[in-house]
Design a protein around this motif. Structure first.
Motif, mmCIF file in Angstrom:
data_model
loop_
_atom_site.group_PDB
_atom_site.id
_atom_site.type_symbol
_atom_site.label_atom_id
_atom_site.label_comp_id
_atom_site.label_asym_id
_atom_site.label_seq_id
_atom_site.Cartn_x
_atom_site.Cartn_y
_atom_site.Cartn_z
ATOM 1 N N LEU A 1 66.212 35.433 32.611
ATOM 2 C CA LEU A 1 66.639 36.203 31.446
ATOM 3 C C LEU A 1 68.052 36.734 31.658
ATOM 4 C CD1 LEU A 1 63.388 38.333 30.999
ATOM 5 C CD2 LEU A 1 64.131 36.482 29.498
ATOM 6 N N VAL A 2 68.836 36.794 30.573
ATOM 7 C CA VAL A 2 70.209 37.289 30.643
ATOM 8 C C VAL A 2 70.355 38.497 29.725
ATOM 9 C CG1 VAL A 2 72.630 36.757 30.128
ATOM 10 C CG2 VAL A 2 71.162 35.022 31.177
ATOM 11 N N ALA A 3 70.978 39.561 30.254
ATOM 12 C CA ALA A 3 71.378 40.717 29.450
ATOM 13 C C ALA A 3 72.903 40.755 29.503
ATOM 14 C CB ALA A 3 70.781 41.998 30.008
ATOM 15 N N HIS A 4 73.539 40.507 28.372
ATOM 16 C CA HIS A 4 75.002 40.427 28.321
ATOM 17 C C HIS A 4 75.576 41.769 27.899
ATOM 18 C CE1 HIS A 4 79.019 39.146 27.670
ATOM 19 N NE2 HIS A 4 78.930 39.041 26.354
ATOM 20 N N ALA A 5 76.212 42.472 28.862
ATOM 21 C CA ALA A 5 76.776 43.791 28.586
ATOM 22 C C ALA A 5 78.268 43.865 28.928
ATOM 23 C CB ALA A 5 76.008 44.859 29.368
ATOM 24 N N ALA A 6 78.866 42.734 29.291
ATOM 25 C CA ALA A 6 80.280 42.737 29.665
ATOM 26 C C ALA A 6 81.158 42.709 28.419
ATOM 27 C CB ALA A 6 80.597 41.526 30.540
ATOM 28 N N ALA A 7 82.133 43.594 28.383
ATOM 29 C CA ALA A 7 83.071 43.620 27.256
ATOM 30 C C ALA A 7 84.224 44.555 27.580
ATOM 31 C CB ALA A 7 82.373 44.104 25.988
ATOM 32 N N LEU A 8 85.353 44.279 26.971
ATOM 33 C CA LEU A 8 86.467 45.229 26.977
ATOM 34 C C LEU A 8 86.302 46.054 25.710
ATOM 35 C CD1 LEU A 8 89.393 42.911 28.104
ATOM 36 C CD2 LEU A 8 88.151 44.586 29.468
ATOM 37 N N LYS A 9 86.248 47.377 25.845
ATOM 38 C CA LYS A 9 85.897 48.205 24.692
ATOM 39 C C LYS A 9 86.831 49.380 24.460
ATOM 40 C CE LYS A 9 82.509 50.452 27.644
ATOM 41 N NZ LYS A 9 83.153 49.955 28.812
ATOM 42 N N GLN A 10 87.799 49.589 25.314
ATOM 43 C CA GLN A 10 88.728 50.699 25.136
ATOM 44 C C GLN A 10 89.778 50.333 24.097
ATOM 45 O OE1 GLN A 10 88.128 53.643 26.538
ATOM 46 N NE2 GLN A 10 86.336 52.727 27.528
ATOM 47 N N VAL A 11 89.780 51.033 22.984
ATOM 48 C CA VAL A 11 90.640 50.693 21.848
ATOM 49 C C VAL A 11 92.114 50.726 22.218
ATOM 50 C CG1 VAL A 11 91.333 51.372 19.511
ATOM 51 C CG2 VAL A 11 88.923 51.432 20.168
ATOM 52 N N ASP A 12 92.553 51.748 22.941
ATOM 53 C CA ASP A 12 93.972 51.831 23.276
ATOM 54 C C ASP A 12 94.415 50.651 24.138
ATOM 55 O OD1 ASP A 12 92.399 52.864 25.324
ATOM 56 O OD2 ASP A 12 93.919 54.305 25.985
ATOM 57 N N ALA A 13 93.592 50.234 25.083
ATOM 58 C CA ALA A 13 93.925 49.071 25.906
ATOM 59 C C ALA A 13 93.891 47.795 25.068
ATOM 60 C CB ALA A 13 92.956 48.955 27.075
ATOM 61 N N ALA A 14 92.950 47.704 24.137
ATOM 62 C CA ALA A 14 92.829 46.518 23.281
ATOM 63 C C ALA A 14 94.048 46.355 22.376
ATOM 64 C CB ALA A 14 91.560 46.598 22.447
ATOM 65 N N GLU A 15 94.605 47.466 21.914
ATOM 66 C CA GLU A 15 95.781 47.395 21.045
ATOM 67 C C GLU A 15 96.976 46.770 21.751
ATOM 68 O OE1 GLU A 15 96.211 51.492 19.930
ATOM 69 O OE2 GLU A 15 94.938 51.253 18.152
ATOM 70 N N TYR A 16 97.109 47.032 23.034
ATOM 71 C CA TYR A 16 98.242 46.507 23.800
ATOM 72 C C TYR A 16 97.945 45.178 24.483
ATOM 73 C CZ TYR A 16 100.519 50.924 22.937
ATOM 74 O OH TYR A 16 101.098 51.998 22.308
ATOM 75 N N ASN A 17 96.682 44.800 24.528
ATOM 76 C CA ASN A 17 96.269 43.572 25.209
ATOM 77 C C ASN A 17 95.285 42.781 24.351
ATOM 78 O OD1 ASN A 17 97.439 44.211 28.030
ATOM 79 N ND2 ASN A 17 96.267 46.037 27.494
ATOM 80 N N PRO A 18 95.627 42.480 23.115
ATOM 81 C CA PRO A 18 94.647 41.866 22.208
ATOM 82 C C PRO A 18 94.129 40.513 22.685
ATOM 83 C CG PRO A 18 96.840 41.780 21.247
ATOM 84 C CD PRO A 18 96.932 42.653 22.459
ATOM 85 N N PHE A 19 94.974 39.705 23.309
ATOM 86 C CA PHE A 19 94.518 38.388 23.733
ATOM 87 C C PHE A 19 93.575 38.468 24.924
ATOM 88 C CE2 PHE A 19 98.426 37.411 21.363
ATOM 89 C CZ PHE A 19 97.851 36.642 20.373
#
Length: 166
Positions: free
Chosen positions: A136-154
C-alpha cells in the motif's frame, strides 16, 4: 474554511479537514492529527471509513512518501499504533528529518518495522527501487509553502505534479 468540513477521498483512507477538534470529541475510529503552527498545517481528522482498505494494513508493507513531514509522521504513528503493519517504508529527501524520526521516543519501539529511504518523488527509478515489495502507498510528499512556490514555480510543478505522476 473555519467551521466547515471538506471531505477528501484517497485510496488509503477518508480524511476531513476540520477546525481544531479536541481528542475527546472524536469517535472510536477517528484520529486528530493536530495543529502545527510552524508549518501551518490545519487539524486533520482521519476517519477509518474504508474498512476494506484499513483491513489490508495488518501484516502488509506500507510506503509513505513525504513520511518525515508533519502529516507523514503523524500518519505513520497512527498506523503503527492502531493497524499493525508488517513494515513502513519512510520515503523522503530530508536526511536530518529521517535521523530525527529514528530518534523519536514514540517510534523507538517500532524500529524493526521502520525502514528509511532517502529519495525524491521526482526520481522515478529511485521510487521504483524503493517500492519493491510494497502493498500500500500513502502519498504525502509535496511542496506546499506558498512563498517558496511563488519564487520556484517550476520546482513545485516538478514535485507536486510530475513527482505525483511517478
Amino acid at each position: 474554511m473555519a467551521g466547515t468540513v471538506a471531505p477528501i477521498r484517497t485510496p488509503f483512507t477518508k480524511m476531513s479537514f476540520t477546525p481544531d477538534v479536541p481528542s475527546a470529541a472524536l469517535g472510536p475510529n477517528e484520529y486528530n492529527i493536530g495543529h502545527n503552527i510552524e508549518t501551518d498545517v490545519r487539524s486533520v481528522k482521519v476517519v477509518a471509513g474504508d474498512e476494506y482498505i484499513l483491513s489490508q494494513v495488518p501484516g502488509h508493507v506500507i510506503f509513505v512518501t513525504g513520511g518525515t513531514g508533519s502529516f507523514g509522521k503523524k500518519f505513520i504513528k497512527i498506523i503503527l499504533n492502531n493497524f499493525k503493519p508488517k513494515k513502513i517504508i519512510v520515503f523522503s529527501r530530508d536526511e536530518l528529518k529521517q535521523y530525527e524520526m529514528r530518534k523519536d521516543p514514540e517510534l523507538l519501539k517500532y524500529n524493526t518495522k521502520l525502514r528509511f529511504f532517502l529519495g525524491d518523488i521526482r526520481d522515478f527509478e529511485r521510487l521504483k527501487l524503493s517500492m519493491r515489495g510494497v502493498d500500500l502507498v500513502a502519498h504525502a510528499a509535496a511542496l506546499k509553502q506558498v512563498d517558496a512556490a511563488e519564487y520556484n514555480p517550476f520546482e513545485v510543478i516538478k514535485t507536486n505534479i510530475i513527482g505525483s505522476e511517478n
